[in-house]
Design an enzyme around this catalytic site. Structure first.
Site, short mmCIF file in Angstrom:
data_model
loop_
_atom_site.label_atom_id
_atom_site.label_comp_id
_atom_site.label_asym_id
_atom_site.label_seq_id
_atom_site.Cartn_x
_atom_site.Cartn_y
_atom_site.Cartn_z
N CYS A 63 4.36 72.73 73.94
CA CYS A 63 3.47 72.15 72.94
C CYS A 63 3.50 72.96 71.64
CB CYS A 63 2.05 72.10 73.51
SG CYS A 63 0.86 71.41 72.35
N CYS A 99 0.08 73.28 69.99
CA CYS A 99 -0.80 74.27 70.62
C CYS A 99 -0.35 75.69 70.30
CB CYS A 99 -0.80 74.14 72.14
SG CYS A 99 -0.80 72.47 72.76
N ASP A 100 0.94 75.96 70.39
CA ASP A 100 1.41 77.35 70.41
C ASP A 100 2.19 77.79 69.18
OD1 ASP A 100 0.30 77.63 72.91
OD2 ASP A 100 2.12 77.01 73.96
#
Ligand code: NDP
Length: 326
Positions: A134, A137-138
């Site tokens: 992701c 997300c990261d």
């Protein structure tokens, strides 16, 4: 066997939001947690894009908040996974791995999808330490670093472009040639025009390696045109090779698309009256906590309306299942 008004399958953001709404409607929902409490969001290190949290919140913490909030209104969590369902007649039957059977007037499915794995050494070991599924997300954790993106579809190309906001260099590794790319023309153009992105065709990743710090430092890759296998230095490996919706457990009882995603209408109804679905199990595109929460809300409200409309056809609940007035 206790009969329930609502059984929710899955405890990701969609399922737990559906639990909150149905609990507040006094329906005492049962949530069958599944093998990953909190779903994919709960294995995300930090979540910065869920509204309402100025500082990042960890995935597990957000999941605990959602659970506690729904429990406050009467949701009950069952630490078990669904092994089979019978939607052929009402009340529906939901069976679990521990051998329990729940009877349910309505079911809300939020069982999610899992990112497809490469299945190479180091992938599982270094997930969260440089291996990610992701970018949204990261990506932030790769500021000033270099990363590999695996895949040749829209996700890989979109996420590669997104990752250039943080990484100094993004190398897409695609197992086939340029002519086979699945990514759409507009995304291809965006990637090819981005100086920070390089695409290596006919490349596969065979292993992810970590350095002394325990974080990813290289990937062993093969160029299938030359036959050469070599170590490619990198700080991260982002894998976008599709998702696998967890719909197998429903057999052929629910309509799916060709990839296995449940088909739902704009009210989150499946093809079986009384069975609703929300989140990634029916959404191959957005996959955000915020979108799953919205879909869980919609599915719960649909279920609540449907139960109200069908109230006369439903058997009274056993006494212990009926909410006492406060
Ligand atoms: P796709 O299934 O479209 O693409 C997966 C990619 O991963 C393919 O290039 C495939 O290669 C590759 N792949 C699959 N398995 C492996 C493996 N074991 N090793 C190496 N490579 C592998 O998935 P996406 O997640 O990209 O997209 C899913 C859906 O979501 C699509 O419908 C897409 O259009 C949509 N989407 C749309 C977006 C947008 O419109 N902005 C953004 C993101 C997704 P091969 O080509 O060889 O099969």
């Amino acid at each position: 066997m206790k009969r329930e008004r609502v059984v929710i399958i899955g405890s990701g953001p969609a399922g737990m939001t559906a639990a909150l709404y149905t609990a507040r409607a006094q329906l005492k929902p049962i949530v069958i947690v599944g093998n990953q409490f909190g779903g994919q969001a709960a294995i995300t290190h930090e979540i910065e894009n869920y509204p309402g949290f100025v500082d990042p919140i960890s995935g597990p913490e957000l999941a605990e908040h959602m659970k506690a909030q729904s429990e406050r209104f009467g949701a009950e969590y069952v630490w078990d996974s669904v092994s089979g369902v019978d939607f052929s007649e009402r009340p529906f039957k939901v069976e679990t791995l521990n051998g329990e059977t729940f009877l349910a007037d309505s079911v809300i499915i939020g069982i999610g999808a899992d990112p497809r794995k490469l299945g190479v050494p180091g992938e599982a070991e270094y997930t969260g330490f440089g291996v990610s599924y992701c970018g949204t997300c990261d990506g932030f954790f790769f500021r000033g670093k270099e990363v590999i993106v695996v895949g040749g579809g829209d996700s890989a190309f979109e996420e590669a472009a997104f990752l250039t906001k943080f990484a100094t260099k993004v190398t897409i590794m695609y197992r086939k040639g340029e002519e086979d790319l699945r990514a759409g023309a507009a995304l291809q153009k965006r990637v090819f025009n981005n100086e920070k992105i390089n695409v290596l065709y006919h490349h596969t990743v065979n292993e992810v390696k970590a350095g002394e710090t325990g974080a990813v430092s290289a990937a062993t890759v093969t160029n299938h045109e030359t036959g050469e296998t070599y170590d490619f230095k990198t700080d991260g490996v982002f894998i976008f090779i599709g998702h696998i919706p967890n719909s197998k457990v429903f057999g052929d009882q629910l309509a799916t698309d060709e990839s296995g995603y449940l088909l739902t209408d704009e009210r989150h109804r499946t093809n079986i009256e009384g069975v609703f679905a929300a989140g990634e199990i029916q959404d191959p595109i957005w996959r955000q906590v915020a979108t799953s929460v919205g879909q869980g809300t919609a599915a719960a409200m649909s279920a609540i309306h449907w139960l109200e409309e069908n109230e006369d056809d439903l058997q009274p609940l056993e006494p212990e299942n009926v909410e006492e007035p406060a």
